[in-house]
Design a protein around this motif. Sequence first.
Motif, PDB file in Angstrom:
ATOM      1  N   HIS A 169      12.558  50.176   9.053  1.00 37.16           N
ATOM      2  CA  HIS A 169      12.872  49.723   7.698  1.00 37.16           C
ATOM      3  C   HIS A 169      11.631  49.202   6.990  1.00 37.16           C
ATOM      4  O   HIS A 169      10.546  49.150   7.555  1.00 37.16           O
ATOM      5  N   ASN A 170      11.831  48.809   5.751  1.00 33.87           N
ATOM      6  CA  ASN A 170      10.774  48.127   4.993  1.00 33.87           C
ATOM      7  C   ASN A 170      10.919  46.625   5.195  1.00 33.87           C
ATOM      8  O   ASN A 170      11.975  46.119   5.595  1.00 33.87           O
ATOM      9  N   HIS A 171       9.846  45.889   4.939  1.00 36.76           N
ATOM     10  CA  HIS A 171       9.906  44.432   4.823  1.00 36.76           C
ATOM     11  C   HIS A 171       9.559  43.995   3.403  1.00 36.76           C
ATOM     12  O   HIS A 171       9.977  42.932   2.963  1.00 36.76           O
ATOM     13  N   LEU A 172       8.770  44.806   2.714  1.00 33.34           N
ATOM     14  CA  LEU A 172       8.269  44.472   1.383  1.00 33.34           C
ATOM     15  C   LEU A 172       8.747  45.506   0.363  1.00 33.34           C
ATOM     16  O   LEU A 172       9.151  46.611   0.737  1.00 33.34           O
ATOM     17  N   LEU A 173       8.660  45.145  -0.893  1.00 32.33           N
ATOM     18  CA  LEU A 173       8.928  46.068  -1.999  1.00 32.33           C
ATOM     19  C   LEU A 173       7.666  46.173  -2.856  1.00 32.33           C
ATOM     20  O   LEU A 173       6.921  45.193  -2.991  1.00 32.33           O
ATOM     21  N   ARG A 174       7.425  47.336  -3.422  1.00 35.37           N
ATOM     22  CA  ARG A 174       6.326  47.575  -4.370  1.00 35.37           C
ATOM     23  C   ARG A 174       4.937  47.552  -3.719  1.00 35.37           C
ATOM     24  O   ARG A 174       3.922  47.593  -4.424  1.00 35.37           O
ATOM     25  N   ALA A 175       4.858  47.483  -2.405  1.00 33.19           N
ATOM     26  CA  ALA A 175       3.549  47.472  -1.741  1.00 33.19           C
ATOM     27  C   ALA A 175       2.881  48.835  -1.895  1.00 33.19           C
ATOM     28  O   ALA A 175       3.540  49.877  -1.886  1.00 33.19           O
ATOM     29  N   ASP A 176       1.568  48.833  -2.036  1.00 36.33           N
ATOM     30  CA  ASP A 176       0.787  50.058  -2.189  1.00 36.33           C
ATOM     31  C   ASP A 176      -0.404  50.004  -1.227  1.00 36.33           C
ATOM     32  O   ASP A 176      -1.296  49.191  -1.411  1.00 36.33           O
ATOM     33  N   LEU A 197      17.185  43.172   4.219  1.00 33.77           N
ATOM     34  CA  LEU A 197      18.180  42.537   5.081  1.00 33.77           C
ATOM     35  C   LEU A 197      18.625  43.573   6.098  1.00 33.77           C
ATOM     36  O   LEU A 197      19.108  44.640   5.721  1.00 33.77           O
ATOM     37  N   HIS A 198      18.488  43.241   7.392  1.00 35.84           N
ATOM     38  CA  HIS A 198      18.771  44.249   8.413  1.00 35.84           C
ATOM     39  C   HIS A 198      18.805  43.606   9.799  1.00 35.84           C
ATOM     40  O   HIS A 198      18.587  42.409   9.955  1.00 35.84           O
ATOM     41  N   SER A 199      19.039  44.420  10.803  1.00 37.87           N
ATOM     42  CA  SER A 199      18.947  43.984  12.199  1.00 37.87           C
ATOM     43  C   SER A 199      17.602  44.428  12.772  1.00 37.87           C
ATOM     44  O   SER A 199      16.951  45.332  12.236  1.00 37.87           O
ATOM     45  N   HIS A 200      17.189  43.786  13.860  1.00 33.18           N
ATOM     46  CA  HIS A 200      15.974  44.183  14.570  1.00 33.18           C
ATOM     47  C   HIS A 200      16.282  44.687  15.980  1.00 33.18           C
ATOM     48  O   HIS A 200      15.483  45.388  16.581  1.00 33.18           O
ATOM     49  N   MET A 201      17.425  44.264  16.530  1.00 27.90           N
ATOM     50  CA  MET A 201      17.784  44.590  17.913  1.00 27.90           C
ATOM     51  C   MET A 201      19.152  45.244  17.946  1.00 27.90           C
ATOM     52  O   MET A 201      19.843  45.328  16.934  1.00 27.90           O
ATOM     53  N   LEU A 202      19.572  45.692  19.147  1.00 24.55           N
ATOM     54  CA  LEU A 202      20.842  46.393  19.295  1.00 24.55           C
ATOM     55  C   LEU A 202      21.877  45.604  20.092  1.00 24.55           C
ATOM     56  O   LEU A 202      23.076  45.742  19.854  1.00 24.55           O
ATOM     57  N   ASN A 203      21.435  44.791  21.051  1.00 27.95           N
ATOM     58  CA  ASN A 203      22.371  44.161  21.985  1.00 27.95           C
ATOM     59  C   ASN A 203      22.199  42.654  22.070  1.00 27.95           C
ATOM     60  O   ASN A 203      22.508  42.052  23.095  1.00 27.95           O
ATOM     61  N   GLU A 204      21.723  42.038  20.998  1.00 28.97           N
ATOM     62  CA  GLU A 204      21.469  40.594  21.045  1.00 28.97           C
ATOM     63  C   GLU A 204      22.764  39.801  20.925  1.00 28.97           C
ATOM     64  O   GLU A 204      23.757  40.266  20.360  1.00 28.97           O
ATOM     65  N   GLN A 205      22.744  38.615  21.496  1.00 23.15           N
ATOM     66  CA  GLN A 205      23.836  37.652  21.362  1.00 23.15           C
ATOM     67  C   GLN A 205      23.241  36.296  21.004  1.00 23.15           C
ATOM     68  O   GLN A 205      22.328  35.848  21.676  1.00 23.15           O
ATOM     69  N   PRO A 206      23.723  35.625  19.951  1.00 25.74           N
ATOM     70  CA  PRO A 206      24.707  36.106  18.986  1.00 25.74           C
ATOM     71  C   PRO A 206      24.117  37.231  18.124  1.00 25.74           C
ATOM     72  O   PRO A 206      22.899  37.431  18.109  1.00 25.74           O
ATOM     73  N   ARG A 207      24.992  37.945  17.413  1.00 31.14           N
ATOM     74  CA  ARG A 207      24.516  38.990  16.514  1.00 31.14           C
ATOM     75  C   ARG A 207      23.662  38.346  15.425  1.00 31.14           C
ATOM     76  O   ARG A 207      24.064  37.361  14.801  1.00 31.14           O
ATOM     77  N   LEU A 208      22.485  38.917  15.188  1.00 34.25           N
ATOM     78  CA  LEU A 208      21.531  38.327  14.252  1.00 34.25           C
ATOM     79  C   LEU A 208      21.180  39.290  13.130  1.00 34.25           C
ATOM     80  O   LEU A 208      21.183  40.516  13.311  1.00 34.25           O
ATOM     81  N   PHE A 209      20.845  38.700  11.995  1.00 40.27           N
ATOM     82  CA  PHE A 209      20.355  39.450  10.842  1.00 40.27           C
ATOM     83  C   PHE A 209      19.028  38.844  10.413  1.00 40.27           C
ATOM     84  O   PHE A 209      18.816  37.631  10.523  1.00 40.27           O
ATOM     85  N   PHE A 210      18.144  39.700   9.908  1.00 41.01           N
ATOM     86  CA  PHE A 210      16.796  39.286   9.526  1.00 41.01           C
ATOM     87  C   PHE A 210      16.608  39.553   8.043  1.00 41.01           C
ATOM     88  O   PHE A 210      16.804  40.677   7.581  1.00 41.01           O
ATOM     89  N   MET A 211      16.218  38.519   7.313  1.00 39.99           N
ATOM     90  CA  MET A 211      16.064  38.620   5.871  1.00 39.99           C
ATOM     91  C   MET A 211      14.611  38.361   5.479  1.00 39.99           C
ATOM     92  O   MET A 211      14.066  37.301   5.763  1.00 39.99           O
ATOM     93  N   HIS A 212      14.005  39.352   4.823  1.00 33.83           N
ATOM     94  CA  HIS A 212      12.615  39.236   4.386  1.00 33.83           C
ATOM     95  C   HIS A 212      12.568  38.844   2.920  1.00 33.83           C
ATOM     96  O   HIS A 212      13.495  39.132   2.156  1.00 33.83           O
ATOM     97  N   PHE A 213      11.500  38.220   2.523  1.00 31.20           N
ATOM     98  CA  PHE A 213      11.418  37.626   1.182  1.00 31.20           C
ATOM     99  C   PHE A 213       9.983  37.708   0.667  1.00 31.20           C
ATOM    100  O   PHE A 213       9.034  37.961   1.425  1.00 31.20           O
ATOM    101  N   TRP A 214       9.844  37.451  -0.641  1.00 31.88           N
ATOM    102  CA  TRP A 214       8.513  37.512  -1.273  1.00 31.88           C
ATOM    103  C   TRP A 214       8.489  36.648  -2.528  1.00 31.88           C
ATOM    104  O   TRP A 214       9.475  36.593  -3.286  1.00 31.88           O
TER     105      TRP A 214
END
Length: 294
Positions: free
Chosen positions: A112-119, A253-270
């Motif tokens: 996935h991406n982490h940033l938007l508009r990067a060049d 906003l996305h996941s990084h792993m497949l079998n983690e407990q608890p289920r986690l989400f990762f949110m990137h910002f700028w």
Amino acid sequence: MQKTFSALIGIGACFITSAHAQSIDWQKVDEALGRKPAVADDVHRYGFPRTDLTVTLDGVTVKPALALGGWVAFKPMHGGAMVMGDLVLLETEVKPVMAKMIANGLEITALHNHLLRADPATFYMHVAGHGDPVKLASAIHDALAESKTPMTAAQANPPPVIDLDTAKLDQIIGVKGQANGGVYQFNVKRRDPISDDDMLLTPVSAMGVATAINFQPTGGGKAAITGDFVMTSDEVNPVIAALRTHGIEVTALHSHMLNEQPRLFFMHFWANDDAIKLAEGLRAAIEKTASTKN
């Protein structure tokens, strides 16, 4: 009685992990990856920063430590090691690196991406595996060789001065930050234990499951910020609301792993604004998570 039994299990697991760590020839792993690791407890973490790239975003030249710091981390497990990582790639590099990873028996757990508009645009490939650590390291090296990721560690230069009130930032965020390559970095741990395939992911910062917050000075008390919040599902939208209320853009906003407990989400910002103002917004978001802080 139950607590005592659980404690004994934990102690036994620590001894087993320690024995596995001692049986691994880490020098061969280092040689396979062409660099030395940062060691935290039993985890060996190897950095693959994209020092070859000049990436700009909203007029800011992004330092590798801000958002271009690929890594893989090895943790002794079941007679071998588990490896997790997050690799920074250009669009044209994704297909060949992924093909080589899969051919060598590694798993792709996210892309996935982490940033938007990067060049130029950068993409982030999360990988995982389990087995002989030297073979895993060789597989990762061979896959990364399909990209232009520098395969020899860069020579250390004198670190740039962090032109920010770091003591004030520490106070607001609630943990002590540290300077790295001209970027001031925070790792905020969650209160709940995190595991993957029944393996406790500790230390959490080394394994990439602590909230990461990075400040890169941009002059006049301002900073560009990015990183990622580590959240359970019920925390996602409260964190989004807190960030947006304080002028901080949510970029992924996305996941990084497949079998983690608890289920986690990762949110990137700028954002790129007054550093103290941004720190206050980040702290408001941290308060919406089950995190440890002052």
